[in-house]
Motif scaffolding. Structure first.
Motif, mmCIF file in Angstrom:
data_model
loop_
_atom_site.group_PDB
_atom_site.id
_atom_site.type_symbol
_atom_site.label_atom_id
_atom_site.label_comp_id
_atom_site.label_asym_id
_atom_site.label_seq_id
_atom_site.Cartn_x
_atom_site.Cartn_y
_atom_site.Cartn_z
ATOM 1 N N SER A 29 0.805 -1.222 0.000
ATOM 2 C CA SER A 29 0.000 0.000 0.000
ATOM 3 C C SER A 29 0.842 1.277 0.000
ATOM 4 C CB SER A 29 -0.930 0.000 1.210
ATOM 5 O OG SER A 29 -0.165 -0.181 2.382
ATOM 6 N N HIS A 30 2.144 1.156 0.126
ATOM 7 C CA HIS A 30 2.956 2.368 0.086
ATOM 8 C C HIS A 30 3.013 2.960 -1.321
ATOM 9 C CE1 HIS A 30 6.615 4.930 0.612
ATOM 10 N NE2 HIS A 30 5.948 5.201 1.707
ATOM 11 N N ASN A 31 2.908 2.104 -2.321
ATOM 12 C CA ASN A 31 2.859 2.540 -3.724
ATOM 13 C C ASN A 31 4.002 3.477 -4.098
ATOM 14 O OD1 ASN A 31 -0.631 2.543 -3.227
ATOM 15 N ND2 ASN A 31 0.489 0.994 -4.367
ATOM 16 N N CYS A 32 5.216 2.974 -3.953
ATOM 17 C CA CYS A 32 6.406 3.762 -4.303
ATOM 18 C C CYS A 32 6.387 4.107 -5.784
ATOM 19 C CB CYS A 32 7.663 2.954 -4.024
ATOM 20 S SG CYS A 32 7.845 2.552 -2.293
ATOM 21 N N GLY A 33 6.740 5.349 -6.087
ATOM 22 C CA GLY A 33 6.933 5.736 -7.471
ATOM 23 C C GLY A 33 8.124 4.980 -8.046
ATOM 24 N N MET A 34 7.971 4.450 -9.243
ATOM 25 C CA MET A 34 9.033 3.663 -9.884
ATOM 26 C C MET A 34 9.264 4.150 -11.305
ATOM 27 S SD MET A 34 10.183 1.467 -7.824
ATOM 28 C CE MET A 34 10.031 0.167 -6.677
ATOM 29 N N SER A 597 -5.893 18.223 -15.260
ATOM 30 C CA SER A 597 -4.813 18.324 -16.250
ATOM 31 C C SER A 597 -3.445 18.088 -15.593
ATOM 32 C CB SER A 597 -4.862 19.652 -17.010
ATOM 33 O OG SER A 597 -4.930 20.706 -16.102
ATOM 34 N N GLN A 598 -3.308 18.450 -14.324
ATOM 35 C CA GLN A 598 -2.068 18.143 -13.613
ATOM 36 C C GLN A 598 -1.866 16.627 -13.504
ATOM 37 O OE1 GLN A 598 0.490 19.965 -11.974
ATOM 38 N NE2 GLN A 598 -0.220 21.649 -13.251
ATOM 39 N N LEU A 599 -2.957 15.932 -13.223
ATOM 40 C CA LEU A 599 -2.856 14.474 -13.104
ATOM 41 C C LEU A 599 -2.408 13.848 -14.420
ATOM 42 C CD1 LEU A 599 -6.025 13.705 -10.945
ATOM 43 C CD2 LEU A 599 -3.636 13.541 -10.244
ATOM 44 N N LEU A 600 -2.973 14.357 -15.520
ATOM 45 C CA LEU A 600 -2.596 13.807 -16.829
ATOM 46 C C LEU A 600 -1.171 14.171 -17.199
ATOM 47 C CD1 LEU A 600 -5.709 14.267 -19.155
ATOM 48 C CD2 LEU A 600 -5.034 12.316 -17.772
ATOM 49 N N ALA A 601 -0.741 15.361 -16.764
ATOM 50 C CA ALA A 601 0.592 15.829 -17.148
ATOM 51 C C ALA A 601 1.700 15.181 -16.316
ATOM 52 C CB ALA A 601 0.665 17.352 -17.007
ATOM 53 N N HIS A 602 1.330 14.550 -15.198
ATOM 54 C CA HIS A 602 2.356 14.025 -14.285
ATOM 55 C C HIS A 602 2.158 12.545 -13.988
ATOM 56 C CE1 HIS A 602 4.238 17.877 -13.473
ATOM 57 N NE2 HIS A 602 3.026 18.404 -13.420
ATOM 58 N N PRO A 603 2.535 11.695 -14.928
ATOM 59 C CA PRO A 603 2.395 10.266 -14.653
ATOM 60 C C PRO A 603 3.291 9.807 -13.502
ATOM 61 C CG PRO A 603 3.623 10.634 -16.702
ATOM 62 C CD PRO A 603 3.071 11.958 -16.280
ATOM 63 N N GLU A 604 4.254 10.639 -13.096
ATOM 64 C CA GLU A 604 5.113 10.276 -11.955
ATOM 65 C C GLU A 604 4.449 10.647 -10.631
ATOM 66 O OE1 GLU A 604 5.284 12.924 -13.698
ATOM 67 O OE2 GLU A 604 6.093 14.617 -12.571
ATOM 68 N N GLY A 605 3.251 11.249 -10.683
ATOM 69 C CA GLY A 605 2.545 11.637 -9.463
ATOM 70 C C GLY A 605 2.631 13.128 -9.241
ATOM 71 N N VAL A 606 1.637 13.667 -8.535
ATOM 72 C CA VAL A 606 1.615 15.108 -8.302
ATOM 73 C C VAL A 606 0.821 15.380 -7.022
ATOM 74 C CG1 VAL A 606 -0.393 15.359 -9.845
ATOM 75 C CG2 VAL A 606 1.001 17.357 -9.344
ATOM 76 N N ILE A 607 1.245 16.405 -6.319
ATOM 77 C CA ILE A 607 0.485 16.794 -5.132
ATOM 78 C C ILE A 607 -0.604 17.765 -5.578
ATOM 79 C CG2 ILE A 607 0.591 18.015 -2.914
ATOM 80 C CD1 ILE A 607 3.490 16.916 -2.716
#
Ligand SMILES: Nc1nc2c(c(=O)[nH]1)N[C@H]1C(S)=C(S)[C@@H](COP(=O)(O)OP(=O)(O)OC[C@H]3O[C@@H](n4cnc5c(=O)[nH]c(N)nc54)[C@H](O)[C@@H]3O)O[C@H]1N2
Ligand SMILES: Nc1nc2c(c(=O)[nH]1)N[C@H]1C(S)=C(S)[C@@H](COP(=O)(O)OP(=O)(O)OC[C@H]3O[C@@H](n4cnc5c(=O)[nH]c(N)nc54)[C@H](O)[C@@H]3O)O[C@H]1N2
Ligand code: SF4
Ligand SMILES: [Mo]
Length: 782
Positions: A29-34, A597-607
């Motif tokens: 559940s930590h879901n580390c960015g990879m 649009s931020q979500l779509l622009a940041h597949p690495e994750g975004v706050i």
């Protein structure tokens, strides 16, 4: 068989060769960015991603096993139907959808909607199935939903409802990162990675001479070894430790008077309970010294910011609801509730969910479904067998399993097998041919979480989100879950086709003025067709998917779009904290579009949002007067009953206590089937037993043993473990997934069938959560 309704035909192909693509680890559940490299449609290299704003380059050894979850020899590639002789035949989607829809409609009309049940929608990092499953269940009008959270965590939602009028989007973790004192109760974050970048956080806490960590664990766990103090409690006695700590806080006046006066009700009554707790007696029950408990209570009560972290060790044992209650009582007594460094509330990425007064009841036990995270109350999976075997006419007759493997990971496998025999229909939506899929009537192939658009949504201390596009191409015929539910709902007649007007409004929905008119039309047109509120919910969700979905890179993103708008409309202050340049913006549709649009622009994750740390308690305690209800009559009555029983129950035939599923560096529930992902010295799946117990039972080093409970008996290798407490044995949550032998192709055991030993009835009375951590057992050498 001419069902034509479909939105998603085939995903556009992603590149078969690509470097440094952002994604997530879904193994916990930590879901580390990879970041991954892909060669010939296969992930060939995996590393942690420093650009993920939530996990910042953090990962553990397991993350490198992602490819084993994708590529293995048990992928389901086509819809399958089980023949009478038990073999599966591949069928077309048209046939699968029309046969299943017809069977479900028959059951729905002949008996009741609730006779159709759904189990799953858990998983550690693939949550998009909820977007189809939840509207589907609302649409058919069935409350019979069993979710993995209800085998470990719904007690917290129940207690937060009562104490704070908490909405289902909340969670109240211990904030180890900012705590001066941490009481770590029944969790081993150095192995399970529970929390935020756990290894770093725990090590920083342990190293700092000005901060303290006390670990409560019967075993000398990896985390306990780092503690300033280790309370090696007798298993299953944590409630009494928390009561003793509460008693000391009250007696020594270590409570936060001002907080209690301004933010709580019921302290005076609760005080009477706590004053009557006999501390020496509690210490004896826990087999701890009075002095250790006193010192711990004083440190907790006098620290500037003190948190209580908790997980399975106290969630899957006796009194799990009362323990959740006492954790919150202690946090309230000391003013640490709703506060950074204490136990703050954190929240999902979602519109502010309403307080849902509806709690459906199970037919047999009367145990309630509890709303948590998912906008549909969750029943404990422990209730499934009796709800199928019930003599009530509305009993479960059809079960859809999606994102779970009940025959491995739910309590009481034997009882599940018997119950499944009484079903008219079992449908499994799976990327893998699991133990449960092998007994299903239909198995429907879905891509794994790297072959489709996916998301992970576990709440963190900020609202950070990662919408991941696929990184590899899945089996041609696999369909994302939401498409499967959409087709079923259409074929069953639960929803009709979307009105044309919606489709044309959808084309302009991504603009600040187009968004509100599209949403207004979606709402009013769905309502106009009439029916139950649930039916309207289903219609809106599937019409959204059908119309706006067709205009987006993937139709599933339409749900994220509306969540972004709902989130911005109800939590706009959080969005503005993340994007200060939007401070003056008044139109919530502009904020919503920004989030999307931020979500779509940041597949690495975004706050996309920051919580209001200064007003955490005030934001989430929803009682009108802003005060928590500390005194809960039935919980207190129940505590008094426990206190009046002098001796904890003991089973003489089964004198040991089994921790039925400890996390190890090589366990990942049932997500990775191919056992070759486990490296290093084995056996990985062995019984851990203390030296003292091994000696007295005549178990030699590495010997095979028989482990028995009143439900069953298995034979497995043992390991002598100097860290285990005498009387307490452990098996890892390395379940017995059957995997084909490389040469013969025959299915081989790869782990421990733990749930052949557990009892679905051994559970918490409020929630039905299983007592996996307190299984009475016997060990004999063989
Ligand atoms: N490596 C790995 N990490 C995982 C997972 C995995 O499969 N593998 N699974 C993920 C999931 S789904 C979850 S829910 C989390 C769980 O994460 P944790 O709860 O941290 O994991 P457990 O190993 O179950 O740890 C519970 C601890 O409770 C202790 N314990 C047992 N009985 C008692 C008791 O009566 N009282 C107290 N105080 N302690 C007790 C055990 O000795 C153990 O150290 O981990 C997640 N992370
Ligand atoms: N005895 C005992 N039992 C336990 C535990 C224990 O400690 N001891 N731990 C419990 C805990 S805390 C947990 S969280 C549960 C977890 O148990 P489950 O709820 O069963 O969940 P998982 O093991 O995560 O995965 C279940 C299935 O999801 C499938 N899957 C993977 N990706 C996807 C996807 O994208 N879509 C779909 N539809 N399916 C997918 C996998 O192939 C797998 O078969 O086990 C619980 N059971
Ligand atoms: S298994 Fe390890 S790498 Fe994967 S999400 Fe959990 S902590 Fe991160
Ligand atoms: Mo879990």
């Amino acid at each position: 068989m001419n069902n034509e309704a479909r939105v998603f035909e085939k995903a556009p192909k992603v590149a078969e060769n690509a470097l440094d693509v952002a994604t997530t680890c879904v193994l916990c559940s930590h879901n580390c960015g990879m970041r991954v490299d892909v060669e010939n449609n296969t992930i060939v290299s995996v590393r942690s991603d420093a650009s993920n704003p939530a996990t910042k380059g953090y990962s553990c050894n397991k993350g490198y096993a992602i490819p084993h979850y994708i590529n293995h020899r048990q992928r389901v590639t086509q819809p399958l139907k089980r023949r009478r002789n038990g073999e599966f035949e591949p069928i077309s989607w048209q046939q699968a959808i029309s046969e299943i829809a017809e069977k479900l409609n028959t059951i729905r009309s002949r008996y009741a909607p609730r006779a159709i049940a759904l189990a799953g929608i858990g998983g550690q990092g693939n949550h998009a199935n909820a977007f189809g499953a939840v509207p589907f269940m609302h649409g058919i009008g069935s409350p019979t939903f069993f979710n993995a959270l209800a085998q470990e965590k719904t007690q917290h939602a129940l207690v937060d409802r009562r104490l704070f009028k908490g909405t289902p989007d909340l969670y109240m973790p211990g904030d180890e990162e900012f705590a001066d004192f941490a009481l770590v109760l029944g969790t081993n974050p150095l192995i399970s990675n529970r929390g935020i970048n756990a290894t770093e956080t725990i090590k920083a806490l342990a190293k700092d001479a000005n901060r303290k960590m006390v670990v409560v664990d019967p075993r000398v766990s990896e985390t306990a070894r780092r503690a300033d103090r280790h309370l090696r409690i007798k298993p299953g006695q944590d409630l009494y430790l928390l009561l003793a700590i509460g008693a000391i806080l009250v007696r020594e006046n270590l409570v936060d008077r001002e907080f209690l006066a301004n933010k709580t009700h019921g302290f005076a009554d609760l005080k009477v309970l706590l004053e009557n707790v006999d501390i020496a007696q509690m210490a004896a029950r826990c087999e701890l010294s009075v002095e250790d408990i006193e010192t711990t209570a004083r440190e907790y009560g006098s620290a500037q910011r003190a948190c209580i972290s908790y997980d399975l060790g106290v969630e899957q044992g006796p009194d799990s609801t009362l323990i959740s209650y006492m954790i919150r009582v202690l946090a309230l007594l000391t003013g640490n509730a709703g506060r950074r460094g204490g136990n703050p509330f954190v929240q999902l990425f979602s519109p502010k969910l309403p307080f849902n007064p509806f709690m459906p009841k199970a037919l047999e036990s009367g145990i309630e479904g509890i709303p948590m995270f998912v906008p549909l109350p969750s029943f404990s999976p422990n209730l499934i067998p009796e709800e199928i075997q019930s003599s009530h006419p509305d009993r479960i007759r059809a079960l859809i399993v999606d994102g779970a493997n009940p025959l491995a990971s739910y309590a009481d496998t034997q009882r599940f097998r018997e119950a499944f025999d009484m079903l008219d229909l079992l449908v499994v939506i799976e990327p893998a041919m699991t133990e449960t899929a092998r007994v299903a009537d239909y198995v429907l192939p879905t891509p794994v979480g790297y072959e489709k658009w996916e998301m992970s949504i576990f709440p963190k201390d900020k609202v950070s989100l990662q919408m991941r596009p696929p990184v590899v191409n899945g089996p041609e015929e696999a369909l994302p879950e939401i498409e499967i539910y959409y087709r079923l709902a259409r074929e069953m007649g639960v929803v009709g086709p979307a009105p044309k007007r919606l489709a044309s409004l959808a084309k302009k929905a991504r603009s600040p003025f187009g968004a509100p008119s599209y949403m207004a039309a979606l709402g009013s047109l769905s309502a106009l067709r009439g029916g139950r509120p649930g039916r309207i919910v289903a219609r809106s969700a599937f019409w959204l998917y059908e119309t706006l979905g067709s205009t987006l890179p993937n139709p599933m993103l339409s749900i994220i779009w509306i969540m972004s708008h709902g989130y911005a409309a109800t939590r706009g202050d959080q969005v503005k904290r993340a994007f200060p340049e939007m401070r003056k913006v008044r139109n919530p549709a502009r904020l919503g579009e920004l989030v999307f649009s931020q979500l779509l622009a940041h597949p690495e994750g975004v706050i996309v949002g920051y919580l209001d740390d200064d007003r955490n308690f005030e934001t989430y305690c929803n009682y009108r007067d802003g005060k928590a209800r500390m005194f809960q009559v039935d919980f207190v009555q129940d505590i008094k009953t426990r206190l009046s029983k002098m001796k904890p129950e003991q089973d003489t035939q089964y004198p040991l206590i089994l921790n039925g599923g400890m996390r190890t560096g090589w366990s990942a529930n049932t997500i990775v089937r191919d056992p070759s992902w486990r490296k290093g010295k084995g056996p990985h799946a062995a019984l851990l037993i203390s030296k003292e117990d091994a000696e007295s039972l005549g178990v030699e080093k590495g010997a095979m043993v028989r482990l028995s409970t009143h439900r069953g008996s298995i034979i497995l290798p043992s390991k002598i473990d100097t860290h285990s407490r005498p009387g307490h044995v452990h098996v890892p949550n390395i379940f017995d997934l059957r995997y084909p032998d490389a040469e013969s192709g025959e299915l081989q055991a790869t782990g421990i069938p733990i749930n052949e030993l557990t009892d679905a009835q051994d559970r918490d009375p409020y929630t039905g959560i299983p007592n996996f951590k307190r299984v009475y057992c016997r060990v004999e050498p063989v």
